[in-house]
Design a protein around this motif. Structure first.
Motif, PDB file in Angstrom:
ATOM      1  N   LEU A  19       0.846  -1.202   0.000  1.00 51.70           N
ATOM      2  CA  LEU A  19       0.000   0.000   0.000  1.00 51.70           C
ATOM      3  C   LEU A  19       0.884   1.256   0.000  1.00 51.70           C
ATOM      4  N   VAL A  20       1.886   1.268   0.871  1.00 56.54           N
ATOM      5  CA  VAL A  20       2.785   2.424   0.973  1.00 56.54           C
ATOM      6  C   VAL A  20       3.571   2.607  -0.327  1.00 56.54           C
ATOM      7  N   ASP A  21       3.951   1.504  -0.949  1.00 50.77           N
ATOM      8  CA  ASP A  21       4.675   1.604  -2.221  1.00 50.77           C
ATOM      9  C   ASP A  21       3.809   2.302  -3.278  1.00 50.77           C
ATOM     10  N   HIS A  22       2.519   1.978  -3.299  1.00 52.95           N
ATOM     11  CA  HIS A  22       1.602   2.676  -4.218  1.00 52.95           C
ATOM     12  C   HIS A  22       1.528   4.165  -3.862  1.00 52.95           C
ATOM     13  N   VAL A  23       1.447   4.453  -2.585  1.00 51.50           N
ATOM     14  CA  VAL A  23       1.370   5.850  -2.117  1.00 51.50           C
ATOM     15  C   VAL A  23       2.606   6.632  -2.565  1.00 51.50           C
ATOM     16  N   VAL A  24       3.783   6.051  -2.328  1.00 50.18           N
ATOM     17  CA  VAL A  24       5.043   6.718  -2.657  1.00 50.18           C
ATOM     18  C   VAL A  24       5.127   7.032  -4.152  1.00 50.18           C
ATOM     19  N   HIS A  25       4.620   6.102  -4.959  1.00 50.76           N
ATOM     20  CA  HIS A  25       4.673   6.293  -6.420  1.00 50.76           C
ATOM     21  C   HIS A  25       3.423   6.992  -6.959  1.00 50.76           C
ATOM     22  N   LYS A  26       2.649   7.566  -6.035  1.00 50.85           N
ATOM     23  CA  LYS A  26       1.468   8.378  -6.387  1.00 50.85           C
ATOM     24  C   LYS A  26       0.421   7.587  -7.177  1.00 50.85           C
ATOM     25  N   ARG A  27       0.330   6.287  -6.861  1.00 49.14           N
ATOM     26  CA  ARG A  27      -0.712   5.449  -7.472  1.00 49.14           C
ATOM     27  C   ARG A  27      -1.898   5.398  -6.509  1.00 49.14           C
TER      28      ARG A  27
END
Length: 341
Positions: free
Chosen positions: A223-231
């Protein structure tokens, strides 16, 4: 002090001791050491001449009585004494009365037909005790401590080869990041993946991703990886999937906070010139987790991260005091994080 590997060589060469002291918290290695010693007995001999006792259930004097009993239909007895907490500073949990003088006398005059294995599943022995000092003089001592990350990586590589496969570096790091250095769990998962890739196959990062069960923390990391990449859409979808699994919003938020604290900590130490191994040691994190957090840290400036941590504290308070719907609170937080920089 012996390692399990050196013990195997000595047993193979019939270089035996009447007493073995196995101490430490890595139970997989402890069991491996016990199996190595008990392999001296044939299956038939084990029926009559192998005894395993738990000091939570039986007195030490009864164990010694067993050790002094002559072997039946064989030349040797093996007696295992588990949970010998009296050799540590830990408070004993049972009401069983132990006569440690009988034990002291035995270790000074062990039966020549018995191998006594004493197992202490604790991090430390109490070196102040006279009986511990005597044991370390009279017995072969085998320490079975938890593996460090570096040692665990080497062990996984070696175990993979013994199973007829290989495991690449990324797969090793992901496996340790997901499961820790618990050898019994690692051995079970490694065997499963070895069967999947087949003889001479290679266990890759994808193999680990597909076959090793994900934890809640793994899902929150995604989830955080999506957040970081603005997904934003994918991040919200990951959040809704967690909610469908009946995960508690407060716990999800705590793990999101932990991830961003990790990113912030990595960024601060990078600024001081620390390398990834130094950061892992300082923050007590797996190097693979630091590697991933380092990539995420590049996408945020320090002011934004500090502001995030302040906002997390505010959200945590609102979640725990019921000031707003929990799902809505996290939705707003995820959207705000995805749009930040």
């Amino acid at each position: 002090m012996l390692t399990v590997e050196s013990l195997k060589k000595r047993v193979k060469n019939k270089e035996l001791s009447p007493i073995y002291l196995i101490w430490g918290t890595e139970l997989y290695l402890a069991e491996n050491a016990i199996e190595t010693i008990t392999s001296l007995l044939s299956p038939d001999e084990k029926d009559f001449n192998l005894s395993v006792h738990n000091l939570d259930e039986i007195s030490v004097q009864e164990v010694i009585e067993d050790a002094e009993t002559m072997p039946f239909l064989g030349d040797r007895r093996v007696v295992v004494m588990k949970n010998a907490a009296f050799l540590t500073a830990a408070k004993e949990k049972t009401k069983i009365e132990h006569d440690y003088k009988i034990f002291e006398h035995y270790i000074q005059n062990p039966a020549d037909y018995t191998i006594l294995i004493i197992v202490v599943p604790y991090e430390k022995l109490d070196e102040r005790k006279k009986i511990v000092k005597q044991l370390k003089t009279q017995a072969e001592v085998i320490q079975v401590s938890k593996l460090s990350n570096d040692t665990a990586e080497k062990w996984l590589q070696k175990e993979a080869v013994s199973l007829g496969v290989s495991i690449d570096g990324e797969a090793t790091q992901l496996l340790l990041s997901r499961l820790g250095t618990h050898m019994a769990v690692l051995a079970k998962e490694l065997e499963k993946m070895a069967l999947f890739v087949g003889e001479n196959g290679v266990i890759s990062k994808d193999t680990v991703e597909n076959l090793v069960a994900r934890t809640l923390e793994d899902d929150v990391f995604g989830l955080v990886d999506h957040v970081v990449h603005k997904r934003t859409e994918q991040a919200l979808r990951s959040f809704y999937d967690l909610m469908k699994q009946n995960q508690e919003p407060i716990q999800i938020h705590a793990l999101i906070t932990r991830q961003f604290r990790m990113i912030n900590g990595v960024k601060e130490l990078q600024k001081k010139g620390y390398g990834e191994k130094q950061i892992a040691s300082s923050l007590k994190l797996h190097p693979y987790a630091v590697k991933l957090a380092s990539k995420h840290a590049k996408r945020y400036d320090e002011a934004f991260l500090r502001n995030c941590l302040n906002n997390f504290a505010d959200t945590d308070y609102k979640l725990k005091t019921g000031q707003m719907d929990k799902t809505l609170l996290l939705e707003l937080e995820i959207v705000a994080l995805s749009q930040g920089s």
